[in-house]
Scaffold this motif. Structure first.
Motif, PDB file in Angstrom:
ATOM      1  N   THR A 188     -45.825 -43.584 -16.537  1.00  0.00           N
ATOM      2  CA  THR A 188     -47.177 -43.730 -16.023  1.00  0.00           C
ATOM      3  C   THR A 188     -48.133 -43.687 -17.204  1.00  0.00           C
ATOM      4  O   THR A 188     -47.736 -43.361 -18.325  1.00  0.00           O
ATOM      5  N   GLN A 189     -49.380 -44.032 -16.959  1.00  0.00           N
ATOM      6  CA  GLN A 189     -50.369 -44.084 -18.044  1.00  0.00           C
ATOM      7  C   GLN A 189     -50.792 -42.680 -18.433  1.00  0.00           C
ATOM      8  O   GLN A 189     -51.188 -41.885 -17.587  1.00  0.00           O
ATOM      9  N   PRO A 237     -51.692 -45.234 -12.127  1.00  0.00           N
ATOM     10  CA  PRO A 237     -52.264 -46.241 -13.042  1.00  0.00           C
ATOM     11  C   PRO A 237     -53.319 -47.120 -12.373  1.00  0.00           C
ATOM     12  O   PRO A 237     -54.284 -47.534 -13.025  1.00  0.00           O
ATOM     13  N   ILE A 279     -46.123 -43.650  -8.826  1.00  0.00           N
ATOM     14  CA  ILE A 279     -45.905 -44.403 -10.057  1.00  0.00           C
ATOM     15  C   ILE A 279     -46.934 -45.518 -10.183  1.00  0.00           C
ATOM     16  O   ILE A 279     -47.419 -45.835 -11.272  1.00  0.00           O
ATOM     17  N   TYR A 280     -47.273 -46.118  -9.058  1.00  0.00           N
ATOM     18  CA  TYR A 280     -48.204 -47.245  -9.040  1.00  0.00           C
ATOM     19  C   TYR A 280     -49.636 -46.806  -8.735  1.00  0.00           C
ATOM     20  O   TYR A 280     -50.591 -47.400  -9.233  1.00  0.00           O
ATOM     21  N   ASN A 324     -44.567 -37.659 -21.105  1.00  0.00           N
ATOM     22  CA  ASN A 324     -45.765 -37.446 -20.294  1.00  0.00           C
ATOM     23  C   ASN A 324     -46.411 -36.100 -20.605  1.00  0.00           C
ATOM     24  O   ASN A 324     -47.644 -35.989 -20.683  1.00  0.00           O
TER      25      ASN A 324
END
Length: 749
Positions: A194-195, A218, A214-215, A77
């Protein structure tokens, strides 16, 4: 003896049952911490100190290990997020980690990093902090769980870590968290998948949950919503979510603050930050999880049934201009709209679409959200037909340009412009979205330049929305960036409520700016003997302090009751006088419309007998005699002390209706007459006070002043007061009078 400063194997003492187990701090887990651990959190953490933590120029990963997924995600990351500073690895075996050399201890590092990301297990943390202190490392992220959220032993360890850090001038983010992402500084100190890189933007995020981030992050990217800085705080040992929000108020890259909260442990500070954000012109959008009622609260009177944890939080947010949403999707949708368009002045919306069915659904959604859909002006109707709209079309709002757009695709942007020029609308919503690919971009090329001009430089906000959720692709994001396009909401279902919240925030900010300051309440000393007051003493006390209250006398015999009734004039009402009985009707303690001496005598005896049977342990002072007033509207005005938020004012329709309708409005005290009037206007039954079916209309300003007077008495009593309730407050036109009152005081320790 070798000191443990290297990797966990793998991350001993950190839960390995997925990210939620390792980094998520639930409200239940936090509750275990108890007051002792909660008190270790830094109060009013200096924002410059926190910025130092989230803007490092050099970083060390302590516990780096090529075999660890935590270490892999931390490193990848940082790299993919664009971190260009020095990056060091500490691995106790000195193994190569992630393609670069490592050091066996913190002491071996060739320089002092600005930030340490600590991946080692719980048992090593005290040693790590000490070695970091010796090296001079001031800022640390602790991922490890099993501390404050895990019971007394873990809470004690967390407290020791905080004490060590404070003494050393260190600042800990976490423990039990996943770190942060600072998109503009290109620091993705985030230890889970993660993105990357994140879309840099103006939405700052404060999250009490690491796993949720985490959700969330993105999902923000998938909706085209850019992030400035996102911080997960875990156990909030030294850095709280409110500290992060406070920092984001001052962050030049943040235009909107989005927060995920499981609890608000410091309400006073939360409201202070909300006020600072409002003055800075930065909306706060909050998703507060959990709508249960956990607080122990005095609820002997009806007020307690109206006031609950979540209701108080909801009221506090509305009162201080914080936008509260019910889910993550709405958090992102609302933050995205407010980041791009700021405050939407007014709530009159004009909508242009190409579908009749779409119009019906949008109209319903707008009405539910509290938006107005004015009829287009006559000039707009003429302009639409002049622009080429076919004569068979019907012009309404929302506007259906009909299938004629297949014949003349430019009719949609022409219709947009007609609505933009209409002074009946404060802002415009158009059916549009970012193209998913080159083919879709080419299909819209005929209208592209004009549509982009409308979206970016119109005289009023023009907001694009899809009809149904669409995916924001890499192509779409690049296209929007190239053309400087504002946020496009992914659907009307999310977008219409989001713009309504933005319009509400604008209006609320104006109200808070223009409302006069609330005058300080006069300090009132608790009278001697007040602990055992009946409604008679309570009424006399309120009357003394300017509250209109019906006359009353206590009778201890039927003869005294008859005499008092004769002095007052018939008809009268009799009510039991007892500090132990809050709900008098339930024990047969009330008789109404007594027109003569015989009726009074009979009623006195009935009440005394009934109360003796149904409330045998109650202390009885006698029976209260008061004039019987004509019918009117009955309001409840109550003040109850919330364990966290302090005194809360509740206003609603009273008598028995309070239990049936539960139609009430809440505010934290103190609050001024203008806001109390808004409370009244928000009640579903407000028409009863404004002349419903020929009834006498009430001067709402006068009523608000009366309720303000009641609230000021409550504030003036200070910490002594637990609960004050007037039920009912009789309102008949401009006749306003309290007919019954209950005052409860804090229990003597």
């Amino acid at each position: 003896m070798t000191t443990m400063t290297g990797e966990a194997t793998p991350l001993q003492n950190i839960h390995t049952a997925g990210a939620a187990g390792a980094a998520d701090s639930t409200a239940q887990g936090k509750a275990v911490q108890g007051a002792a651990v909660q008190n270790t959190a830094v109060q009013n953490l200096d924002t410059a100190r926190l910025r130092e933590l989230v803007e490092p120029r050099s970083i060390v990963i302590i516990g780096a290990n090529t075999k660890s997924s935590w270490s892999h995600f931390t490193h990848s990351n940082l790299m993919e997020g664009g971190f260009a500073g020095e990056l060091f690895m500490v691995n106790r075996r000195g193994e190569e980690c992630h393609g670069q050399r490592s050091y066996t201890s913190i002491a071996e590092l060739p320089a002092v990093p600005d930030l340490a990301i600590v991946l080692t297990g719980t048992n090593s943390l005290e040693t790590v902090l000490e070695e970091a202190r010796v090296k001079g490392i001031r800022n640390l992220i602790l991922l490890a769980s099993g501390l404050g959220e895990a019971g007394p032993e873990g809470a004690a360890l967390q407290e020791r870590l905080v004490e060590r850090a404070r003494n050393a001038g260190q600042l800990i983010l976490g423990p039990n968290n996943l770190g942060f992402i600072n998109s503009h500084a290109k620091v993705a100190a985030f230890s889970h998948m993660t993105q990357m890189p994140m879309i840099a933007g103006g939405v700052g995020v404060a999250s009490q949950s690491g796993a949720l981030a985490i959700y969330l992050l993105p999902y923000m990217a998938s909706r085209g919503v850019g992030c400035s800085t996102a911080v997960t705080v875990g156990n909030e040992a030294m850095v709280s979510a409110i500290d992060v929000m406070d920092m984001l108020v001052e962050d030049e890259n943040t235009r909107v603050i989005a927060a995920y909260l499981e609890q608000i442990s410091n309400p006073e500070r939360f409201l202070a930050v909300a006020e600072r954000a409002r003055l800075a012109g930065k909306p706060i959008v909050v998703f507060k999880a959990g709508r249960g009622e956990a607080s122990a609260r005095v609820a002997a009177a009806h007020t307690g049934s109206l006031v609950g944890d979540d209701k108080v939080i909801d009221a506090a947010c509305k009162q201080f201009g914080v936008v509260r949403v019910d889910n993550i999707e709405d958090l992102v949708a609302t933050a995205g709209i407010m980041e791009s368009y700021g405050a939407l002045s007014g709530n009159r919306v004009g909508v242009v679409t190409g579908s009749g069915a779409m119009c019906a659904l949008i109209a319903e959604k707008a009405e539910l959200a509290g938006l107005e859909l004015p009829t287009p002006a006559d000039a707009t109707v003429r302009a639409l037909y002049d622009a080429g709209l076919p004569s068979f079309s019907t012009i309404n709002n929302p506007m259906d340009t009909t299938g004629y757009i297949s014949v003349d695709p430019t009719i949609i942007t022409k219709a947009n412009q007609c609505f933009i020029d209409d002074e009946n609308f404060d802002f415009i919503v158009v059916n549009s979205s970012w193209p998913e690919n080159q083919l879709m971009a080419d299909m819209g090329r005929l209208n592209q330049d004009e549509l982009h001009r409308q979206l970016t430089s119109s005289t009023k906000p023009v907001i694009s929305m899809s009809f149904l959720p669409t995916t924001v692709t890499e192509f779409g994001r690049a296209f929007a960036n190239e053309h400087g396009l504002p946020h496009s909401s992914d659907s009307f279902d999310r977008g219409i409520p989001a713009v309504a919240r933005s319009a509400w925030w604008s209006k609320r900010s104006d109200e808070l700016t223009t409302d006069p300051a609330v005058a300080p309440a006069e300090l009132i000393e608790k009278p001697a003997g007040a602990q055992t007051w009946t409604e008679i003493e309570a009424g006399a006390f309120l009357r003394k302090h300017g509250v209109p209250y019906i006359p009353a006398a206590i009778a201890t015999s039927e003869e005294e009751a008859v005499a008092a009734a004769g002095d007052m004039g018939y008809p009268v009402v009799l009510k039991i006088a007892s500090e132990d009985i809050a709900h008098k009707t339930e024990v047969g303690g009330v008789r109404l419309m007594l027109r003569d001496a015989a009726a009074v005598a009979e009623a006195y005896n009935f009440i005394m007998t009934s109360v003796a049977d149904l409330a045998p342990g109650a202390h009885i002072q006698g029976v209260a005699v008061s004039p019987m007033r004509p019918a009117g509207n009955e309001l409840l005005v109550g003040v109850v002390r919330d364990p966290q938020w302090g005194l809360v004012l509740a206003v609603g329709f009273g008598g028995v209706m309070v239990e049936i309708l539960k139609d009430s409005a809440l505010r934290l005290l103190p609050v001024g007459p203008a806001e109390i009037r808004r409370m009244l206007e928000s009640l579903k039954g407000i028409e009863l006070l404004t002349g419903f079916r020929g009834g006498a209309a009430t001067d709402l300003d006068k009523l608000a002043e009366t309720i303000f007077r009641i609230s000021q008495v409550a504030v003036g009593l200070g910490d002594e007061l637990e609960e004050l309730e007037i039920n009912p407050l009789r309102v008949a036109g401009d006749e306003i009078e309290a007919l019954d009152a209950l005052i409860r005081w804090k229990q003597q320790s």
